[in-house]
Design an enzyme around this catalytic site. Structure first.
Site, PDB file in Angstrom:
ATOM      1  N   GLU A  70       0.822  -1.219   0.000  1.00  0.00           N
ATOM      2  CA  GLU A  70       0.000   0.000   0.000  1.00  0.00           C
ATOM      3  C   GLU A  70       0.849   1.260   0.000  1.00  0.00           C
ATOM      4  O   GLU A  70       0.411   2.301  -0.467  1.00  0.00           O
ATOM      5  CB  GLU A  70      -0.913   0.020   1.235  1.00  0.00           C
ATOM      6  CG  GLU A  70      -2.164  -0.805   1.058  1.00  0.00           C
ATOM      7  CD  GLU A  70      -3.182  -0.612   2.174  1.00  0.00           C
ATOM      8  OE1 GLU A  70      -2.924   0.154   3.121  1.00  0.00           O
ATOM      9  OE2 GLU A  70      -4.245  -1.256   2.098  1.00  0.00           O
ATOM     10  N   HIS A  76       9.021 -26.289  -1.401  1.00  0.00           N
ATOM     11  CA  HIS A  76       8.415 -27.420  -2.114  1.00  0.00           C
ATOM     12  C   HIS A  76       7.222 -26.981  -2.945  1.00  0.00           C
ATOM     13  O   HIS A  76       6.375 -27.793  -3.300  1.00  0.00           O
ATOM     14  CB  HIS A  76       8.050 -28.514  -1.106  1.00  0.00           C
ATOM     15  CG  HIS A  76       9.271 -29.107  -0.468  1.00  0.00           C
ATOM     16  ND1 HIS A  76       9.816 -30.308  -0.844  1.00  0.00           N
ATOM     17  CD2 HIS A  76      10.103 -28.593   0.474  1.00  0.00           C
ATOM     18  CE1 HIS A  76      10.911 -30.535  -0.135  1.00  0.00           C
ATOM     19  NE2 HIS A  76      11.116 -29.503   0.672  1.00  0.00           N
ATOM     20  N   LYS A 100     -13.278   0.536  -2.274  1.00  0.00           N
ATOM     21  CA  LYS A 100     -14.295   0.724  -1.228  1.00  0.00           C
ATOM     22  C   LYS A 100     -15.478   1.511  -1.787  1.00  0.00           C
ATOM     23  O   LYS A 100     -16.635   1.162  -1.565  1.00  0.00           O
ATOM     24  CB  LYS A 100     -13.704   1.491  -0.029  1.00  0.00           C
ATOM     25  CG  LYS A 100     -12.803   0.677   0.873  1.00  0.00           C
ATOM     26  CD  LYS A 100     -12.446   1.491   2.124  1.00  0.00           C
ATOM     27  CE  LYS A 100     -11.392   0.837   2.979  1.00  0.00           C
ATOM     28  NZ  LYS A 100     -10.940   1.640   4.112  1.00  0.00           N
TER      29      LYS A 100
END
Ligand code: PA5
Length: 478
Positions: free
Chosen positions: A286, A307, A420
């Site tokens: 951010e 892995h 938002k």
């Protein structure tokens, strides 16, 4: 207590001369930050940890935590982003990734409001069954949809279980001192509130009541956490790159970025640090990911990810460098001999697992260097509060400097705000009517493009006589 940055393994990738050339820029960034003259200077409250929480506020946090420890088996911590990640990262670092499952962990700390997954929410509710519950809802704006929805559900749960008065005693709100729906509601219902300072943004807020209350409720020493951060603040106030690891780390990231590396992977060899990786991703993602710039922050936990992603890191597209966090375990685990030595591992008898883990680190380091992956390491002295406070501050300071070196404002998050607003608009929240109309037009357009594609697929399938009974239906569903 302070972390140690080790740059020995980047010598083949960055020269001393490059660091020397960048040093004046870092020193300027340092001066801008310290003097409050850079972009986003309204959000520098985190720079001085001793001013973040007054001694009265600290006492109030500790006494709320003592009450929670005494009257609750579960504390549900509701929040998202900066109002979630730091507390969880610190809890797992200091206690364990398996904290809630371990005997004697009381209260359990459950997290909600960081997703809109219905099953996740229902699971937290189920985990509260038959338990004494308190809630700490955390939201700086007090308006973020995900935690607001979860809070509505848990408020209702507490009210129906305990009645209004007792429920109100069990709700703790961490929010802005004056603004936001949460603040208003807390005032009206009489919930105890804790303040997120105006000059501290979400991702820099773990050392405010945002992180401190849940951590104190879990029995962590929040005074020591702040003490560690304070020591780091003093150490990293040094403007010279050669005496300030936070500055040096910021410079190295920036040089590697300019050399074309696209991502930084924060690696740990301990699952208790997985959430710290999540916190770091928000902090750097951010702060730096704007204006089409920035290193993509990713995190990996080895050996697990050796892995899965190890192959890519070693041999895949050369796009990342690694910053490896190393920390000793709380208590080592020693291997015993086994009669018959069927697995051939008796040669490790008496060795601590941490020594084996160290060899995994050394082997991986050499392999990745060979594969052309620059490596930095950061040694953390211990999984304790002081070391964690210092580490948090190290990353916060480095992130701010790194953002300035990149030429962005490391303290805003316009991209997060965009989603938002879109979500509010699409949900039909009052005040977002115009945005809703524009977004729905865009969605209609995208749907029409999708429909045209489906029609085209059906046409082609028909032309080739390749259309089964259900193909039209399947294509339409697509
Ligand atoms: O870093 C930020 O500011 C954001 O990610 C916020 O932490 C997140 O959006 C939550 O916001 P709030 O605390 O206002 O609910």
């Amino acid at each position: 207590m302070l972390p140690t940055l080790n740059t020995a393994f980047i010598k083949d990738f960055i020269t001393e001369g490059e660091i020397e050339a960048a040093a004046p820029y870092a020193e300027t960034a340092h001066r801008l930050l310290g003097g409050g003259n850079g972009p986003g200077s309204d959000f520098l409250g985190w720079l001085c940890p001793s001013d973040l929480v007054s001694s009265e506020e600290l006492a109030r946090i500790n006494s709320a935590a003592a009450r929670i420890r005494q009257d609750s088996d579960v504390l549900v911590v509701i929040g998202i982003g900066g109002s979630y990640l730091g507390a969880r990262a610190a809890l797992e670092f200091l206690r364990s990734q398996s904290y809630n499952l371990l005997p004697g962990s009381s209260p359990q700390i459950l997290f909600a409001g960081n997703t809109l997954g219905a099953d996740a929410l229902r699971d937290v509710i189920r985990l509260c069954e038959g338990k004494r519950v308190s809630v700490n809802v955390i939201s700086k704006s007090g308006t973020t949809t995900e935690p607001a929805l979860a809070f509505r559900v848990f408020r209702e749960l507490l009210y129906s279980r305990y009645g209004k008065e007792e429920a109100a005693r069990r709700i703790y709100c961490t929010t802005d001192k004056a603004r936001g729906t949460l603040k208003t509601l807390a005032g009206k219902e009489g919930y105890e509130t804790f303040v997120i300072p105006d000059d501290v943004g979400g991702r820099y807020s773990v050392l405010t009541p945002v992180g401190l209350l849940p951590l104190a409720a879990a029995g962590c020493d929040i005074g020591a956490l702040l003490e560690g951060a304070g020591a780091a603040a003093e150490k990293y106030s040094e403007p010279s790159v050669y005496k300030n690891d936070a500055c040096l780390y910021a410079i190295i990231r920036n040089i590697l970025y300019r050399k074309g590396y696209m991502a930084e992977s924060l690696v740990s060899y301990d699952p208790d640090l997985v959430m710290l990786g999540e916190w770091y991703k928000q902090l750097f993602g951010e702060s730096e990911g704007k204006d089409k710039k920035g290193l993509l922050p990713v995190s990996m936990c080895f050996s697990t990810d050796l892995h899965s992603l190890g192959q890519f890191v070693q041999d895949g597209r050369s796009l990342l460098f690694e910053t490896v966090l190393k920390v000793p375990p709380r208590e080592d685990f020693f291997l015993k001999p086994e009669e018959g030595d069927f697995d051939g591992l008796n040669f490790l008898t008496g060795q601590g697992l941490s020594a084996v883990n160290h060899k995994a680190f050394a082997g991986t380091l050499l392999a990745h260097l060979e594969g052309g992956v620059p490596n930095l390491t950061i040694d953390i002295p211990a999984k304790d509060e002081k070391s964690l406070g210092a580490l948090i501050y190290f990353f916060e300071k480095a992130c701010a400097l790194s953002g300035y070196l990149l030429g962005v404002n490391p303290f805003d998050q316009p991209g997060v705000e965009e989603y938002k607003k879109n979500m509010f608009a699409l949900l039909g929240k009052a005040g977002y009517e115009e945005r809703k109309k524009a977004l729905e037009e865009k969605l209609d357009y995208l749907k029409s493009v999708a429909r045209a594609e489906v029609a085209e697929k059906i046409k082609i399938a028909r032309e080739f006589g390749d259309i089964s009974e259900n193909a039209e239906f399947d294509a339409a569903k697509e």
